[in-house]
Design a protein around this motif. Structure first.
Motif, PDB file in Angstrom:
ATOM      1  N   VAL A  95     -76.603  -0.090 -54.429  1.00 39.02           N
ATOM      2  CA  VAL A  95     -77.024  -1.068 -53.526  1.00 39.02           C
ATOM      3  C   VAL A  95     -77.752  -0.338 -52.596  1.00 39.02           C
ATOM      4  CG1 VAL A  95     -76.322  -2.364 -51.708  1.00 39.02           C
ATOM      5  CG2 VAL A  95     -74.784  -2.500 -53.743  1.00 39.02           C
ATOM      6  N   THR A  96     -77.715   0.870 -52.367  1.00 32.07           N
ATOM      7  CA  THR A  96     -78.434   1.580 -51.147  1.00 32.07           C
ATOM      8  C   THR A  96     -80.050   1.363 -51.452  1.00 32.07           C
ATOM      9  OG1 THR A  96     -76.496   3.183 -51.282  1.00 32.07           O
ATOM     10  CG2 THR A  96     -78.509   3.594 -49.785  1.00 32.07           C
ATOM     11  N   GLU A  97     -80.470   1.746 -52.420  1.00 34.48           N
ATOM     12  CA  GLU A  97     -81.844   1.546 -52.637  1.00 34.48           C
ATOM     13  C   GLU A  97     -82.562  -0.009 -52.630  1.00 34.48           C
ATOM     14  OE1 GLU A  97     -80.204   2.544 -56.980  1.00 34.48           O
ATOM     15  OE2 GLU A  97     -79.649   2.893 -54.991  1.00 34.48           O
ATOM     16  N   HIS A  98     -81.796  -0.918 -52.630  1.00 34.47           N
ATOM     17  CA  HIS A  98     -82.142  -2.414 -52.364  1.00 34.47           C
ATOM     18  C   HIS A  98     -82.398  -2.782 -51.022  1.00 34.47           C
ATOM     19  CE1 HIS A  98     -82.381  -3.432 -56.529  1.00 34.47           C
ATOM     20  NE2 HIS A  98     -81.438  -2.602 -56.574  1.00 34.47           N
ATOM     21  N   ILE A  99     -81.573  -1.736 -49.968  1.00 39.07           N
ATOM     22  CA  ILE A  99     -81.543  -2.135 -48.482  1.00 39.07           C
ATOM     23  C   ILE A  99     -82.921  -1.880 -47.856  1.00 39.07           C
ATOM     24  CG2 ILE A  99     -80.388  -1.601 -46.397  1.00 39.07           C
ATOM     25  CD1 ILE A  99     -78.039  -0.662 -47.994  1.00 39.07           C
TER      26      ILE A  99
ATOM     27  N   SER B 194     -82.875 -11.727 -60.739  1.00 42.07           N
ATOM     28  CA  SER B 194     -83.914 -10.776 -61.291  1.00 42.07           C
ATOM     29  C   SER B 194     -83.953  -9.829 -60.057  1.00 42.07           C
ATOM     30  CB  SER B 194     -85.054 -11.613 -61.580  1.00 42.07           C
ATOM     31  OG  SER B 194     -85.494 -12.334 -60.495  1.00 42.07           O
ATOM     32  N   GLN B 195     -84.009 -10.452 -58.731  1.00 40.45           N
ATOM     33  CA  GLN B 195     -84.389  -9.408 -57.489  1.00 40.45           C
ATOM     34  C   GLN B 195     -83.439  -9.547 -56.405  1.00 40.45           C
ATOM     35  OE1 GLN B 195     -88.110 -10.826 -56.203  1.00 40.45           O
ATOM     36  NE2 GLN B 195     -87.919  -9.530 -53.987  1.00 40.45           N
ATOM     37  N   VAL B 196     -83.058  -8.551 -55.861  1.00 40.44           N
ATOM     38  CA  VAL B 196     -82.207  -8.648 -54.836  1.00 40.44           C
ATOM     39  C   VAL B 196     -82.687  -7.750 -53.526  1.00 40.44           C
ATOM     40  CG1 VAL B 196     -79.959  -7.886 -53.830  1.00 40.44           C
ATOM     41  CG2 VAL B 196     -80.008  -8.627 -56.079  1.00 40.44           C
ATOM     42  N   ASP B 197     -82.907  -8.425 -52.336  1.00 42.69           N
ATOM     43  CA  ASP B 197     -83.563  -7.862 -51.130  1.00 42.69           C
ATOM     44  C   ASP B 197     -82.359  -7.924 -50.279  1.00 42.69           C
ATOM     45  OD1 ASP B 197     -85.750  -7.351 -52.617  1.00 42.69           O
ATOM     46  OD2 ASP B 197     -86.787  -8.842 -51.632  1.00 42.69           O
ATOM     47  N   VAL B 198     -82.035  -6.679 -49.614  1.00 45.57           N
ATOM     48  CA  VAL B 198     -81.238  -6.995 -48.495  1.00 45.57           C
ATOM     49  C   VAL B 198     -81.946  -6.246 -47.222  1.00 45.57           C
ATOM     50  CG1 VAL B 198     -79.101  -5.788 -47.373  1.00 45.57           C
ATOM     51  CG2 VAL B 198     -79.117  -5.803 -49.748  1.00 45.57           C
ATOM     52  N   LEU B 199     -81.892  -7.208 -46.304  1.00 44.79           N
ATOM     53  CA  LEU B 199     -82.447  -7.016 -44.952  1.00 44.79           C
ATOM     54  C   LEU B 199     -81.693  -6.557 -43.890  1.00 44.79           C
ATOM     55  CD1 LEU B 199     -84.893 -10.094 -44.903  1.00 44.79           C
ATOM     56  CD2 LEU B 199     -85.370  -7.783 -46.017  1.00 44.79           C
TER      57      LEU B 199
ATOM     58  N   ARG C 203     -73.943  -5.921 -54.223  1.00 38.96           N
ATOM     59  CA  ARG C 203     -73.114  -5.088 -55.334  1.00 38.96           C
ATOM     60  C   ARG C 203     -72.881  -6.061 -56.688  1.00 38.96           C
ATOM     61  NH1 ARG C 203     -69.783  -4.892 -58.842  1.00 38.96           N
ATOM     62  NH2 ARG C 203     -67.923  -3.853 -58.917  1.00 38.96           N
ATOM     63  N   HIS C 204     -72.355  -7.677 -56.145  1.00 40.97           N
ATOM     64  CA  HIS C 204     -72.271  -8.104 -57.378  1.00 40.97           C
ATOM     65  C   HIS C 204     -73.402  -9.107 -57.773  1.00 40.97           C
ATOM     66  CE1 HIS C 204     -67.794  -8.000 -57.519  1.00 40.97           C
ATOM     67  NE2 HIS C 204     -67.800  -8.037 -56.047  1.00 40.97           N
ATOM     68  N   LEU C 205     -74.440  -9.269 -56.995  1.00 41.71           N
ATOM     69  CA  LEU C 205     -75.644 -10.050 -57.108  1.00 41.71           C
ATOM     70  C   LEU C 205     -76.709  -9.148 -58.297  1.00 41.71           C
ATOM     71  CD1 LEU C 205     -76.646 -11.434 -53.978  1.00 41.71           C
ATOM     72  CD2 LEU C 205     -76.302 -12.783 -55.932  1.00 41.71           C
ATOM     73  N   LEU C 206     -76.227  -7.811 -58.065  1.00 39.76           N
ATOM     74  CA  LEU C 206     -77.173  -6.876 -59.021  1.00 39.76           C
ATOM     75  C   LEU C 206     -76.594  -6.821 -60.333  1.00 39.76           C
ATOM     76  CD1 LEU C 206     -77.365  -3.604 -56.439  1.00 39.76           C
ATOM     77  CD2 LEU C 206     -79.358  -4.955 -57.722  1.00 39.76           C
ATOM     78  N   GLU C 207     -75.162  -7.262 -60.565  1.00 36.93           N
ATOM     79  CA  GLU C 207     -74.706  -7.333 -61.872  1.00 36.93           C
ATOM     80  C   GLU C 207     -74.805  -8.769 -62.366  1.00 36.93           C
ATOM     81  OE1 GLU C 207     -70.630  -6.014 -61.917  1.00 36.93           O
ATOM     82  OE2 GLU C 207     -71.271  -4.024 -61.607  1.00 36.93           O
ATOM     83  N   ALA C 208     -75.190  -9.769 -61.782  1.00 38.04           N
ATOM     84  CA  ALA C 208     -75.383 -11.268 -62.082  1.00 38.04           C
ATOM     85  C   ALA C 208     -76.532 -11.332 -63.325  1.00 38.04           C
ATOM     86  CB  ALA C 208     -75.618 -12.147 -60.903  1.00 38.04           C
TER      87      ALA C 208
ATOM     88  N   ALA D 163     -70.137  -7.293 -45.822  1.00 39.61           N
ATOM     89  CA  ALA D 163     -70.279  -8.371 -46.471  1.00 39.61           C
ATOM     90  C   ALA D 163     -71.582  -8.324 -47.258  1.00 39.61           C
ATOM     91  CB  ALA D 163     -70.462  -9.622 -45.553  1.00 39.61           C
ATOM     92  N   GLY D 164     -72.635  -7.875 -46.622  1.00 40.22           N
ATOM     93  CA  GLY D 164     -73.889  -7.859 -47.144  1.00 40.22           C
ATOM     94  C   GLY D 164     -73.823  -6.963 -48.602  1.00 40.22           C
ATOM     95  N   LEU D 165     -73.237  -5.586 -48.329  1.00 40.85           N
ATOM     96  CA  LEU D 165     -73.024  -4.817 -49.352  1.00 40.85           C
ATOM     97  C   LEU D 165     -72.297  -5.260 -50.480  1.00 40.85           C
ATOM     98  CD1 LEU D 165     -72.128  -1.492 -47.331  1.00 40.85           C
ATOM     99  CD2 LEU D 165     -74.559  -2.201 -48.007  1.00 40.85           C
TER     100      LEU D 165
END
Length: 424
Positions: A107-111, A27-32, A18-23, A12-14
């Motif tokens: 996505v991986t680099e935003h985790i 401007s910023q997506v942090d996955v914790l 994935r969609h937020l990075l294209e929105a 779900a987080g991935l």
């Protein structure tokens, strides 16, 4: 431009990232992510109990698990699982697929791994609502608080065991364990095991452990007895009324002696990091108030991805994320909080009238097609092909009717409506 925090790097987080990075509005997506790798519930570890940092082990994955739905409906709508000669895959293949998905979409680099979310709290900023997210780096023990415009809660719901209130359970003289801590059947060698619960994992594990146990008693309250043929050392019984020493008394008045009570009783929705001011309450496993099982009605800049169950999970995550991101981008406007609350109350009443209990507030199954349509219609997003629901229903029926063999079938999607089933 919006800063977004995504809690959890499971499927779900991935999908959210994935969609937020294209929105265009983000401007910023942090996955914790609390663990050291992505994949959430699809990660297998032999460890149970607590991890090296004293936190509960998240995954409930057991060693032999194969998917209980065919891969043809387990991928993402725009990123299917690669072709292979099997429909039902082992967990490691699903984990590899999620890694592929995350890498492919950047996505991986935003985790941020090994980050334990401690508190999420709303606050008022100059231009509206904001969120303070406090999280601790588990390797350094340093906590930080960062400010975000939106929060996506994607922490899964197969990690906090539900322990039923059975008279005598606490005093039971044998072993008691929950399927969350099950990994391999050998722990039950030569034992008489009472399995409570006939959901997907209960049925699967009950069958698996017959190879090593003296006797397995599967206690359940399914309306219809499964047609599956089980080995001779497995018997079915109705609900447990009480436990006394090592004796089990069932609802039909019969009783038996067992060495292990094995609870396959499901999980609880658990959001320990949400401050009370977030306005979310979990009672009898109903998460509320949520519009479309998704939007926090009290604070609509928070959403929950993946709450409904008995669904085509990854496809539903994708649909939920696309729905919510379209509202963020201004493609459509969410109803007012009053309208959303009215919709939620009405839905609860309708479900109750059809026999759903409060505990089944987020169970879809036969309702899943209507749910998918409601999300795509309101948001104007691409709908899920009806063939997904058709295959889900077909596979679920076979699970009950031929548990030992149904995973030998191979599904092939012909078009948006039709599919065929082939022997492997």
């Amino acid at each position: 431009m919006s800063r977004v925090c995504v809690v959890g790097a499971g499927a779900a987080g991935l999908c959210a990232a994935r969609h937020l990075l294209e929105a265009p509005c983000v401007s910023q997506v942090d996955v914790l992510e609390q663990s050291g790798q992505l994949g959430g519930t699809w990660v297998y570890t032999e460890n149970v109990g607590y991890d090296d940092f004293g936190l509960p082990i998240h995954t409930s994955m057991y060693k032999s698990l194969r998917t209980n739905l065919p891969k043809e409906i387990m991928g993402f709508p725009d990123f299917p699982i690669p072709e292979s000669d099997k429909s039902y895959l082992p967990a490691k293949d699903m984990l590899a697929f999620l890694q592929l998905y995350a890498d492919k979409h950047g996505v991986t680099e935003h985790i941020n791994f090994k980050q334990h979310v401690q508190q999420i709290k709303p606050k008022t900023g100059p231009s509206g609502e904001l969120w303070d997210v406090t999280y601790k780096d588990l390797t350094t023990s340093v906590s930080v608080t960062k400010e975000y415009d939106y929060v996506f809660i994607c922490n899964g719901h197969y990690n906090t065991p539900f322990i039923p209130n059975i008279p005598g359970l606490k005093e039971f003289e044998g072993d008691v364990m929950h399927s969350h801590d099950y990994r391999v059947p050998e722990i039950f060698t030569g034992k008489r095991v009472l399995v409570i619960g006939a959901g997907p994992s209960g049925m699967d594990i009950a069958l698996e452990i017959t190879s090593v146990t003296t006797k397995v008693i599967l206690s359940h309250h399914l309306k219809e007895e499964p047609k599956s043929v089980f080995p001779n050392n497995l018997v079915m019984k109705p609900d447990v009324v009480k436990l006394d020493g090592r004796k089990v008394i069932f609802a039909d008045g019969s009783h038996d002696e067992v060495d292990v009570v094995f609870l396959c009783t499901g999980y609880l929705y658990n959001f320990p990091f949400l401050d009370e001011s977030c306005g979310i309450v979990v009672e009898d496993n109903c998460v509320e108030p949520l519009y479309k099982h998704l939007v926090n009605i009290q604070h609509p800049t928070m959403c929950f991805i993946g709450v409904p169950y008995y669904v085509c999970a990854f496809s539903m995550f994708d649909l939920q994320v696309r729905y919510y991101v379209r509202s963020m981008n201004g493609v459509f406007k969410l109803p007012s909080p009053d309208e959303m609350m009215q919709h939620w109350e009405q839905e609860k009443q309708e479900r109750a009238a059809r026999g759903y209990t409060k505990r089944q507030a987020h169970m879809m199954g036969p309702d899943q097609a209507d749910y998918y349509i409601s999300l795509s219609t309101e948001s104007g997003s691409r709908p899920l092909p009806p063939v997904f629901t058709a295959i889900h229903n077909d596979s679920s029926l076979k699970f009950m009717d031929d548990l030992a063999n149904y995973r030998n079938e191979v599904y092939k999607i012909l078009d948006d409506e039709k599919f065929v089933v082939l022997p492997m």
